[in-house]
Design a protein around this motif. Structure first.
Motif, mmCIF file in Angstrom:
data_model
loop_
_atom_site.group_PDB
_atom_site.id
_atom_site.type_symbol
_atom_site.label_atom_id
_atom_site.label_comp_id
_atom_site.label_asym_id
_atom_site.label_seq_id
_atom_site.Cartn_x
_atom_site.Cartn_y
_atom_site.Cartn_z
ATOM 1 N N PHE A 159 3.018 -3.038 -7.490
ATOM 2 C CA PHE A 159 4.221 -2.222 -7.434
ATOM 3 C C PHE A 159 4.939 -2.245 -8.776
ATOM 4 N N SER A 181 1.597 5.101 3.113
ATOM 5 C CA SER A 181 0.697 3.976 3.380
ATOM 6 C C SER A 181 0.543 3.683 4.866
ATOM 7 N N SER A 197 -0.688 1.735 -3.496
ATOM 8 C CA SER A 197 -1.852 0.946 -3.909
ATOM 9 C C SER A 197 -1.642 -0.536 -3.620
ATOM 10 N N GLY A 198 -0.425 -1.029 -3.872
ATOM 11 C CA GLY A 198 -0.140 -2.425 -3.592
ATOM 12 C C GLY A 198 -0.265 -2.756 -2.113
ATOM 13 N N ILE A 199 0.246 -1.873 -1.255
ATOM 14 C CA ILE A 199 0.154 -2.100 0.189
ATOM 15 C C ILE A 199 -1.295 -2.030 0.653
ATOM 16 N N ASP A 200 -2.068 -1.115 0.070
ATOM 17 C CA ASP A 200 -3.479 -1.000 0.453
ATOM 18 C C ASP A 200 -4.259 -2.283 0.174
ATOM 19 N N TYR A 201 -3.850 -3.011 -0.863
ATOM 20 C CA TYR A 201 -4.592 -4.207 -1.255
ATOM 21 C C TYR A 201 -3.999 -5.506 -0.694
ATOM 22 N N VAL A 202 -3.034 -5.386 0.220
ATOM 23 C CA VAL A 202 -2.535 -6.590 0.889
ATOM 24 C C VAL A 202 -3.648 -7.172 1.755
ATOM 25 N N ALA A 260 2.769 -6.867 -2.134
ATOM 26 C CA ALA A 260 2.380 -5.702 -2.945
ATOM 27 C C ALA A 260 3.075 -5.663 -4.301
#
Length: 293
Positions: free
Chosen positions: A213, A120, A177-182, A209
């Protein structure tokens, strides 16, 4: 007169206290009733589903599709299941299997978190191995066992190797994916607050995230559990008692009742873990205000 006034004041205070206590008792009773109602609302569909499955199972047996020696009904399997769960050997098998599952999942969690954070944050790394992570998720875990046994022989390490390969990509993908949507506003707020390095991840990014996660963790556990079952069926370590070994023994002895009993155990363990992850997911969503209840 002053004594009379004091007594009147005390009576009024006691009356107010009594009035305050009454709603509290009513509120407690209502909350208990609401809790019981929620538990029942969550339980009865599952009980109905179990009843329908048992009825359909028995109907297939009555149809004569296979002989009861090969495909026994619940009237024969369930008593066998109840006998099995009362034996010390059964709980020893469950203990060995769950120890392997938790150890392998913990290793996969460490590997998946490291890979997810690295992917990420470094775009060249994402370009290089992003598709590889997705490809590893699609590979059946049983494909890895010949290679694992070549590397580690017939040992616990071979099973752990396949569990990590099966679960870590899903965990890494969920974290990425969770970090991308922060939210970018949260990241800017973290910069203003002076969050840097490891603290930036532990305080801001990973908590933000968590909802996605947890979804990755749930999927990772599913892959880990399937990998473990395949491993215990293929990698027999000195006839060490486990759920997979019990399945293999029942198959070799043509004991269909015991075989189906352990299949039910595998299913029940999977359902229990799934309920736990669903609970964690709902709790996180409520905390983040994603759902209203």
């Amino acid at each position: 007169m002053p004594d009379t006034d004091v007594r009147d004041d005390r009576r009024r205070v006691r009356g107010l206290d009594a009035l305050e206590l009454q709603p509290r008792r009513g509120t407690g009773e209502r909350s208990a009733a609401e809790t019981a109602g929620r538990i029942w609302a969550a339980t009865w569909p599952k009980l109905a589903a179990v009843a329908l499955v048992l009825l359909a199972w028995q109907a297939v047996v009555w149809s004569g599709w296979r002989t009861e020696f090969v495909f026994p009904g619940p009237d024969r399997v369930l008593p066998t299941l109840f006998r099995e769960i009362t034996t010390p050997e059964f709980w020893e098998a469950v203990q060995v299997t769950m120890r392997r599952a938790l150890t392998g999942f913990a290793l996969a969690l460490v590997v998946g978190v490291i890979i997810g954070i690295a992917v990420s944050q470094f775009k060249p790394l994402r370009v290089a191995i992003g598709s590889l992570i997705t490809g590893l998720q699609t590979m059946p875990s049983i494909v890895w066992f010949p290679f694992a046994m070549l590397l580690y022989g017939i040992s616990e390490s071979a099973i752990m190797f396949v569990i990590v390969l099966g679960a870590a990509p899903s965990i890494a993908g969920g974290l990425t994916s969770g970090i991308d949507y922060v939210s970018p506003s949260l990241l800017r707020a973290g910069q203003v607050m002076g969050l840097r390095g490891v603290q930036r991840y532990t305080v801001l990014i990973i908590p933000a995230a968590l909802p996605m996660f947890v979804t990755g963790l749930k999927q990772g556990w599913a892959f880990a559990w399937r990998s473990l079952m395949a491993g215990e069926l293929l990698v027999i370590i000195n006839q060490q008692n486990s759920i997979g070994w019990a399945l293999s023994q029942a198959r070799q002895l043509n004991d269909a009742e015991r075989l189906l009993s352990y299949i039910i155990i595998v299913l029940v363990v999977g359902i229990v873990i799934d309920v736990f992850f669903n609970w964690a997911d709902r709790a996180l969503r409520r905390r983040w205000g994603i759902t209203g209840s």
